[in-house]
Write a protein that holds these residues in place. Structure first.
Motif, PDB file in Angstrom:
ATOM      1  N   ILE A  96      -0.252 -55.609   1.518  1.00 14.59           N
ATOM      2  CA  ILE A  96       0.616 -56.394   2.407  1.00 14.59           C
ATOM      3  C   ILE A  96       2.059 -56.330   1.931  1.00 14.59           C
ATOM      4  O   ILE A  96       2.994 -56.245   2.735  1.00 14.59           O
ATOM      5  N   ARG A  97       2.242 -56.313   0.617  1.00  9.83           N
ATOM      6  CA  ARG A  97       3.590 -56.272   0.049  1.00  9.83           C
ATOM      7  C   ARG A  97       4.128 -54.845  -0.105  1.00  9.83           C
ATOM      8  O   ARG A  97       5.170 -54.627  -0.716  1.00  9.83           O
ATOM      9  N   ALA A  98       3.398 -53.879   0.470  1.00  8.13           N
ATOM     10  CA  ALA A  98       3.799 -52.471   0.439  1.00  8.13           C
ATOM     11  C   ALA A  98       3.865 -51.910  -0.978  1.00  8.13           C
ATOM     12  O   ALA A  98       4.639 -50.997  -1.256  1.00  8.13           O
ATOM     13  N   GLU A  99       3.034 -52.454  -1.875  1.00  6.73           N
ATOM     14  CA  GLU A  99       2.929 -51.971  -3.259  1.00  6.73           C
ATOM     15  C   GLU A  99       1.740 -51.020  -3.325  1.00  6.73           C
ATOM     16  O   GLU A  99       0.642 -51.351  -3.773  1.00  6.73           O
ATOM     17  N   VAL A 100       1.966 -49.799  -2.846  1.00  2.00           N
ATOM     18  CA  VAL A 100       0.875 -48.867  -2.570  1.00  2.00           C
ATOM     19  C   VAL A 100       0.135 -48.444  -3.840  1.00  2.00           C
ATOM     20  O   VAL A 100      -1.100 -48.434  -3.880  1.00  2.00           O
ATOM     21  N   LEU A 109      -3.695 -66.167   0.223  1.00  2.00           N
ATOM     22  CA  LEU A 109      -3.508 -64.832   0.787  1.00  2.00           C
ATOM     23  C   LEU A 109      -3.498 -64.882   2.309  1.00  2.00           C
ATOM     24  O   LEU A 109      -2.621 -64.305   2.970  1.00  2.00           O
ATOM     25  N   LEU A 110      -4.468 -65.590   2.881  1.00  5.77           N
ATOM     26  CA  LEU A 110      -4.608 -65.605   4.333  1.00  5.77           C
ATOM     27  C   LEU A 110      -3.640 -66.568   5.013  1.00  5.77           C
ATOM     28  O   LEU A 110      -3.502 -66.539   6.232  1.00  5.77           O
ATOM     29  N   SER A 111      -2.978 -67.403   4.245  1.00 11.46           N
ATOM     30  CA  SER A 111      -1.886 -68.212   4.794  1.00 11.46           C
ATOM     31  C   SER A 111      -0.530 -67.645   4.391  1.00 11.46           C
ATOM     32  O   SER A 111       0.509 -68.186   4.767  1.00 11.46           O
ATOM     33  N   LEU A 112      -0.547 -66.541   3.623  1.00 15.02           N
ATOM     34  CA  LEU A 112       0.666 -65.863   3.133  1.00 15.02           C
ATOM     35  C   LEU A 112       1.578 -66.792   2.348  1.00 15.02           C
ATOM     36  O   LEU A 112       2.796 -66.623   2.344  1.00 15.02           O
ATOM     37  N   GLY A 116      11.791 -59.612   2.385  1.00 16.95           N
ATOM     38  CA  GLY A 116      10.606 -59.201   3.125  1.00 16.95           C
ATOM     39  C   GLY A 116      10.196 -57.777   2.808  1.00 16.95           C
ATOM     40  O   GLY A 116      10.878 -57.056   2.076  1.00 16.95           O
ATOM     41  N   VAL A 117       9.061 -57.369   3.387  1.00 15.64           N
ATOM     42  CA  VAL A 117       8.576 -56.003   3.182  1.00 15.64           C
ATOM     43  C   VAL A 117       9.357 -55.062   4.092  1.00 15.64           C
ATOM     44  O   VAL A 117       9.932 -55.476   5.106  1.00 15.64           O
ATOM     45  N   PRO A 118       9.410 -53.767   3.761  1.00 18.49           N
ATOM     46  CA  PRO A 118      10.262 -52.828   4.492  1.00 18.49           C
ATOM     47  C   PRO A 118      10.051 -52.808   6.002  1.00 18.49           C
ATOM     48  O   PRO A 118      11.029 -52.747   6.755  1.00 18.49           O
ATOM     49  N   ILE A 119       8.811 -52.874   6.476  1.00 17.60           N
ATOM     50  CA  ILE A 119       8.613 -52.784   7.921  1.00 17.60           C
ATOM     51  C   ILE A 119       9.258 -53.962   8.628  1.00 17.60           C
ATOM     52  O   ILE A 119       9.825 -53.816   9.715  1.00 17.60           O
ATOM     53  N   GLY A 146       9.033 -65.547   0.057  1.00 21.84           N
ATOM     54  CA  GLY A 146       7.855 -65.378   0.903  1.00 21.84           C
ATOM     55  C   GLY A 146       7.996 -64.188   1.839  1.00 21.84           C
ATOM     56  O   GLY A 146       9.076 -63.887   2.351  1.00 21.84           O
ATOM     57  N   ILE A 147       6.883 -63.520   2.089  1.00 27.08           N
ATOM     58  CA  ILE A 147       6.879 -62.269   2.840  1.00 27.08           C
ATOM     59  C   ILE A 147       7.514 -62.414   4.228  1.00 27.08           C
ATOM     60  O   ILE A 147       8.243 -61.531   4.682  1.00 27.08           O
TER      61      ILE A 147
END
Length: 440
Positions: A63-67, A29-32, A269-272, A231-232
């Protein structure tokens, strides 16, 4: 009997497998790095009452915007930790919950208080740090220094070769202007744990700030093929390679990288990141005097139309303004600016009035009213840091001001700004521009 994590903090689980899978999942998680979701799910399966595993899984969803999924997992963690968690674990889950539920000021205050008591709880220490961390998006003008201060306050608690701390300490110093220290720390982090996306990302940034484009290109080209496209940050790290090519004036290479990795049709990637990377690359290309191929802006706008519809997330607001300005959607841009002004007047926009101002400037630039664009940007340029993100991402505002000064006949101001930038870092593009101004 409780188990311990890598930092000797007790974990409320009686399952050795759950503890091992949790620690492995946290490292991913912390290394993505891909695999975090499956690994944390294995921790939960091994101990369905393990609150911290649910909290970590919630953090990854966020982090993956999966709210929706993030909120469900953190609710489960809150329920479990209230029944069988330690004081640290209850505080840990509460801080993650504040972050996921959009209560950023509470999350930041909670994270700082928590890390004063448990500085080696790196999931919580990670929350204020990074380009998209709680400090960066707090609206603070001094968030770069705040990150340095936080890292230095707790540095004594970490081993010299702790890959996670090396990276975030290096990122903090690099973004705060200590390029040499930032570079040595982030590069060492990547050496210690090569499959660490955050370190590869940080190295790309600090090399950019050093003007070391050739080295950055080598790092990215050698490292990126090891990182799966799912990957993100895969597309974002490729974005750095596209900017390097663009700075050299190699638009063919820049567009090749963009179309292969960054464009909305290919990015995972994620939307942002997708919205900010696509809009800022295309805007830079256009501002530097190159032609953006037909359809690229429309594709970026089509993707962006599904996200960030409500004003109030300053970093997103600016990039949505770039899209609207470039595609001539003045109605949408005016509505966003009006909404931002209302938030400022109500005291509900932490980054303040700089946000609607830089959105107004984007419209003026797109309308080729360069004098007005420069007049808007000059007084607020020093406050752009408040929108968050990284220095490399925010530099697009200064680029817009610089080009506006050159195109509106303000040669003396443009030369002064270029001279200041070139004293900060080498740049073939800035050198070319300065030579042209001197020759004019």
């Amino acid at each position: 009997m409780s188990r311990l994590d890598r930092y000797s903090l007790p974990l409320s689980t009686t399952s050795d497998l759950a503890a091992e899978r949790y620690q492995a999942g946290i490292d991913l998680l912390l290394s993505l790095w891909p695999g975090a979701a499956q690994t944390l799910d294995e921790a939960i399966a091994a101990d369905p009452d393990f609150a911290l595993a649910y909290a970590a899984r919630a953090r990854l969803h966020a982090i993956r915007a999966e709210v929706t999924e993030a909120r469900a997992k953190i609710a489960k963690a809150m329920d479990l930790v209230a029944r069988n968690g330690t004081e640290r674990e209850r505080s840990h889950v509460e801080v993650v919950s504040f972050a996921i539920m959009g209560q950023a000021p509470k999350a930041l205050a909670g994270a700082l208080a928590h890390t004063d008591r448990w500085p080696r709880d790196i999931v919580i220490l990670s929350l204020p740090l990074g380009a998209f961390g709680l400090f960066a998006f707090s609206g603070m003008a001094n968030h770069n220094q705040a990150r340095v201060d936080l890292c230095e306050r707790h540095a004594r608690h970490f081993e010299a070769d702790d890959w996670w701390f090396l990276n975030y300490r290096g990122w903090a110093h690099g973004e705060n202007g200590n390029i040499q220290l930032g570079r040595s720390l982030t590069q060492r982090s990547l050496e210690v744990r090569r499959h660490n996306v955050n370190a590869a990302h940080a190295v790309a940034h600090v090399l950019y700030e050093a003007g070391a484009n050739d080295e950055a290109e080598v790092v990215i080209s050698n490292w990126l093929p090891e990182y799966d496209k799912s990957g993100i940050l895969h597309s974002h790290i490729a974005w750095h390679a596209a900017l390097i090519a663009l700075e050299r004036g190699d638009t063919d290479r820049a567009l090749e990288v963009y179309q292969e990795h960054v464009a909305p049709s290919v990015s995972l990637g994620v939307p942002i990141n997708v919205v900010s990377d696509t809009s800022s690359f295309l805007w830079r290309m256009q501002a530097y005097g190159y032609t953006v191929p037909a359809g690229m802006w429309d594709a970026a706008a089509t993707y962006a139309s599904g996200y960030f519809k409500q004003a109030g997330f300053a970093f997103a607001d600016f990039h949505m303004a770039l899209v609207a300005a470039a595609t001539g959607d003045k109605v949408a841009l005016d509505q966003r600016i009006d909404a931002l002004i209302a938030l400022v007047e109500a005291g509900n926009l932490p980054a303040g009035s700089v946000v609607p101002e830089i959105c107004r400037a984007a419209l003026a630039f797109a309308e080729e009213d360069y004098g007005r664009c420069a007049a808007i940007l000059e007084p607020v340029a020093g406050d752009v840091v408040r929108i968050g993100g990284s220095g490399a991402q925010r530099e697009i505002v200064e680029d817009t001001l610089l080009v506006s000064l050159m195109r509106s006949g303000e040669a003396a101001k443009a030369r002064a700004l270029l001279d200041k930038r070139l004293h900060r870092r080498p740049s073939p593009r800035d050198t070319l521009w300065l030579n042209r101004l001197r020759a004019a």
